[in-house]
Design an enzyme around this catalytic site. Structure first.
Site, short mmCIF file in Angstrom:
data_model
loop_
_atom_site.label_atom_id
_atom_site.label_comp_id
_atom_site.label_asym_id
_atom_site.label_seq_id
_atom_site.Cartn_x
_atom_site.Cartn_y
_atom_site.Cartn_z
N GLY A 5 0.98 -1.12 -0.40
CA GLY A 5 0.18 0.09 -0.04
C GLY A 5 0.91 1.23 -0.45
N LEU A 6 0.01 2.20 -0.06
CA LEU A 6 1.06 3.26 -0.16
C LEU A 6 1.40 3.90 1.41
CD1 LEU A 6 -1.44 5.86 -1.78
CD2 LEU A 6 0.36 4.90 -2.89
N SER A 7 2.51 4.99 1.41
CA SER A 7 3.63 4.99 2.04
C SER A 7 2.32 5.82 3.47
CB SER A 7 4.24 6.09 2.11
OG SER A 7 4.53 6.88 3.46
N GLY A 10 -0.99 2.71 6.84
CA GLY A 10 -1.08 1.99 7.78
C GLY A 10 -0.83 0.85 8.17
N LYS A 11 0.20 -0.11 6.98
CA LYS A 11 1.00 -1.00 6.53
C LYS A 11 1.91 -1.71 7.64
CE LYS A 11 3.15 0.15 3.18
NZ LYS A 11 2.95 1.44 3.31
N SER A 12 2.54 -0.52 8.30
CA SER A 12 3.61 -0.87 9.18
C SER A 12 2.39 -1.63 10.34
CB SER A 12 4.34 -0.32 9.68
OG SER A 12 5.56 -0.23 8.55
N SER A 79 5.99 -1.74 -1.89
CA SER A 79 6.32 -2.59 -2.89
C SER A 79 5.05 -2.57 -4.00
CB SER A 79 5.94 -4.35 -2.99
OG SER A 79 4.86 -4.44 -1.49
#
Length: 178
Positions: A5-7, A10-12, A79
């Site tokens: 997903g974009l910077s 909320g991925k991390s 990615s």
């Protein structure tokens, strides 16, 4: 478990919460993200398209080694290219790759901007920034699609855990949220 997903999507945040839950249940995990990989293994890479491809290739190879050792590997990277995510899926093999699309509109990611990167990119001080002057190709068929405007990080973790259970990666003895 590959979070894309974009910077600022909320991925991390989601990956960290999931890792805590897995560790508390006795699972052995490792979280790979841009911060811990870009400062060591991939410190020689920039943010051109070619460098992004190489970044993901290296992360994929490290992930495969860790999966082969029996770890649950959580990968949290923008990615941005479908082809590299497909390469990661193929490298890891059947049943070992779960793509999680952390879907946050660009406007929301910019509003959050936890590291001030969007501001720098809009000011021209940060080149090749995904979503601004470098493309992001959203997954076409992720195993898990998290819409962060509609789901909390905790709800997203529950969705991932439910998917892991369905795939037989977690037993029913996995503890519920506390």
């Amino acid at each position: 478990i590959w979070f894309t997903g974009l910077s600022g999507s909320g991925k991390s945040t989601i990956a960290n919460l999931l890792e805590r839950r897995l560790v508390l249940s006795g699972r052995h995990t490792y979280l790979l993200d841009g911060d811990n990989v870009r400062h060591g293994l991939n410190r020689d890479l920039g943010f051109t398209d070619a460098d992004r491809v190489e970044n993901i290739r290296r992360v994929t190879e490290v992930s495969k080694l860790m999966v082969d050792a029996g770890l649950i590997v959580l990968v949290s990277f923008i990615s941005p290219f479908r082809a590299e995510r497909a390469m990661a899926r193929d490298t890891l093999g059947e049943g070992e790759f779960i793509e999680v699309f952390v879907d946050t509109p660009l406007e929301e990611a910019e509003r959050r901007d936890p590291k001030g990167l969007y501001r720098k990119a809009r000011e021209g001080r940060l080149k090749h920034f995904t979503g601004i002057d470098s493309p992001y190709e959203p997954p076409e068929a992720p195993e898990i699609h998290i819409r962060t405007l509609d789901q909390t990080p905790e709800e997203a973790v529950e969705l991932v855990i439910a998917t892991l259970r369905r795939r037989g990666k977690l037993t029913s003895s996995y503890p519920a949220a506390s």
